[in-house]
Design a protein around this motif. Structure first.
Motif, PDB file in Angstrom:
ATOM      1  N   HIS A  80       0.808  -1.215   0.000  1.00  0.00           N
ATOM      2  CA  HIS A  80       0.000   0.000   0.000  1.00  0.00           C
ATOM      3  C   HIS A  80       0.847   1.273   0.000  1.00  0.00           C
ATOM      4  O   HIS A  80       0.302   2.372   0.095  1.00  0.00           O
ATOM      5  N   LEU A  82       2.916   2.569   2.229  1.00  0.00           N
ATOM      6  CA  LEU A  82       2.801   3.306   3.486  1.00  0.00           C
ATOM      7  C   LEU A  82       4.060   3.085   4.311  1.00  0.00           C
ATOM      8  O   LEU A  82       4.575   1.970   4.392  1.00  0.00           O
ATOM      9  N   GLN A 137      -0.262  14.171   3.115  1.00  0.00           N
ATOM     10  CA  GLN A 137       0.267  12.855   2.787  1.00  0.00           C
ATOM     11  C   GLN A 137       0.157  11.888   3.973  1.00  0.00           C
ATOM     12  O   GLN A 137       0.524  10.718   3.863  1.00  0.00           O
ATOM     13  N   ALA A 139      -1.303   9.319   6.499  1.00  0.00           N
ATOM     14  CA  ALA A 139      -2.342   8.279   6.524  1.00  0.00           C
ATOM     15  C   ALA A 139      -2.756   7.926   7.940  1.00  0.00           C
ATOM     16  O   ALA A 139      -3.831   7.346   8.152  1.00  0.00           O
ATOM     17  N   HIS A 181       1.667   8.320   3.219  1.00  0.00           N
ATOM     18  CA  HIS A 181       1.543   7.733   1.888  1.00  0.00           C
ATOM     19  C   HIS A 181       2.808   8.072   1.104  1.00  0.00           C
ATOM     20  O   HIS A 181       3.181   9.242   0.986  1.00  0.00           O
TER      21      HIS A 181
END
Length: 437
Positions: A80, A82, A137, A139, A181
């Motif tokens: 993802h 991350l 940005q 998450a 992110h």
């Protein structure tokens, strides 16, 4: 580890404070214990990263938490894209930590000395009309609230808090980790050159829309803009970095050492400043290179200065800069530091300077040995007339009453503050001014 008797000063030397004590936690648990202890004693507590804000946002009124030991990469979710970092991780260390995963930050500002927590909490941004500031940005975060609770916030847990805590001004709690992110690592092809200021202003909407990242500097008392245009490219595809010698000449010798000498001369003899600024036009810019994104986005700054930056609706930037130029031209001031213009995409964070509108930024600076107040306050009046919002980490004179008009979710943010810090454990004079006591 604790210490007493230390005086805290920010990098720009615009703020100072004498905390009751200094603590340097190494773990999230240590942060939590420090908050609980401060609450039990009724002493305010404030986390500090690199102290690179020019406003008093990080000034400690009681206990100072230095987060230099709360640092490093905690986890990476490659699927993802991350990455979770300890809150005190410096931006300059993130590219190295992400390199083995082939990831990078989507965008960066032009300084990388800040801590990640400090950068997002003050609204640090880069440039690029399609790219949002660093806080957008985010998450997820983990923070210690004013009640001593360790609270996690992300899209699945306490999601309603994310638009507030991602850019919380340090008023909602002490951040202990931040998940961002990321994007696949990329290079930037950079073109830097001097151009006519008026031609840049006339073509500004087109320049901003057609390029990934566009910004420019204008040296007062000149008619020249130093433009920087960066184009995103696959990592390593056609990398042509500056040679070590060229980078040292441009970024260390000219932009820092020589510039500090000329600023000092201009401060002592203001009449020579216009001549010095015209010389700067000739010594800087005019180069093309391609390198890893973080090596293009960021620059090294060693000359100390004070700064104020305002966020405007993007369509107001050209007219606002023309008014600033007219102000300087007619004021009799000698302004040695350039005016910087950048852009950012709209976001949904409640206290983001780009909240709900496409945004342009105008930043004014003053050499550290010169008093910026008269200049900055006059520029601030121009910016306020055009719907400007002040950068939280830079000098300004706004208060809660005037800022409430600028942010549709201002009262919602204050309600979250009431919930997470009901006793105002994280308060200081700056937060009392901009958010209300």
């Amino acid at each position: 580890m604790t210490a007493t008797g230390e005086t805290w000063r920010n990098w720009g030397r615009t703020e100072k404070a004498k905390p009751i004590r200094v603590e340097r936690p190494r773990t999230a648990g240590a942060v939590q214990r420090a908050v609980v202890a401060a609450a039990g004693s009724g002493i305010p507590i404030k986390a500090v990263g690199a102290s690179h804000s020019f406003s008093g946002i990080a000034a400690p009124a009681g206990v100072l938490l230095e987060l230099d030991d709360l640092t490093g990469l905690i986890d990476v979710d490659e699927r993802h894209e991350l990455a979770t970092f300890s809150a005190g991780t410096r931006l300059r260390d993130i590219p190295r930590l992400l390199a083995r995963y082939g990831l990078a930050m989507e965008n960066l500002g032009d300084i990388d000395s800040q801590s990640l927590a400090g950068a997002i909490s003050t609204g640090t941004h880069g440039t690029g009309a399609s790219f949002r500031g660093l806080a957008a940005q985010v998450a997820g975060v983990t923070l210690v609230t004013g009640t001593g609770e360790q609270l996690h916030v992300d899209a699945d847990t306490n999601a309603e808090l994310l638009p507030a805590v991602a850019l919380g001004l340090g008023s909602l709690g002490i951040l202990v980790d931040v998940t961002v992110h990321c994007v696949p690592a990329f290079d930037l092809a950079a073109v830097e050159k001097p151009e006519s200021l008026e031609s840049v202003l006339d073509s500004l909407p087109q320049r901003v829309a057609e390029n990934d990242h566009f910004e420019f500097y204008w040296f007062p008392h000149t008619e020249t803009a130093l433009t920087k245009t960066n184009t995103r490219m696959p990592s390593g595809a056609a990398r042509r970095p500056l040679s070590p010698v060229r980078r040292w000449l441009d970024d260390t010798l000219v932009s820092n050492r020589l510039y500090e000498v000329t600023c000092g001369l201009g401060s002592a003899v203001p009449a020579i400043t216009p001549t010095v600024n015209r010389l700067a036009d000739k010594l800087t810019g005019n180069r093309e290179f391609t390198d890893a994104s973080h090596r293009v986005f960021t620059t090294k700054r060693t000359v100390r200065f004070a700064e104020m930056e305002y966020a405007l609706p993007a369509e107001q930037v050209a007219d606002a800069l023309r008014e600033v130029k007219k102000l300087i031209d007619t004021s009799g001031w000698s302004i040695s530091f350039p005016v910087e213009v950048r852009f950012a995409a709209s976001d949904d964070l409640w206290l983001s300077t780009a909240s709900r509108r496409e945004t342009g930024y105008i930043a004014v600076h003053r050499y550290a040995r010169e008093n910026p107040t008269e200049y900055f306050r006059a520029v601030e009046a121009i910016m306020r007339d055009k719907g400007g919002r002040p950068h939280w980490g830079k000098m300004h004179w706004r208060d809660a009453e005037s800022l409430r008009e600028s942010y549709p979710r201002f009262d919602d943010f204050v309600a979250i503050r009431d919930r997470l810090d009901p006793s105002r454990l994280f308060r200081n004079p700056y937060l009392d001014r901009v958010l209300g006591a």
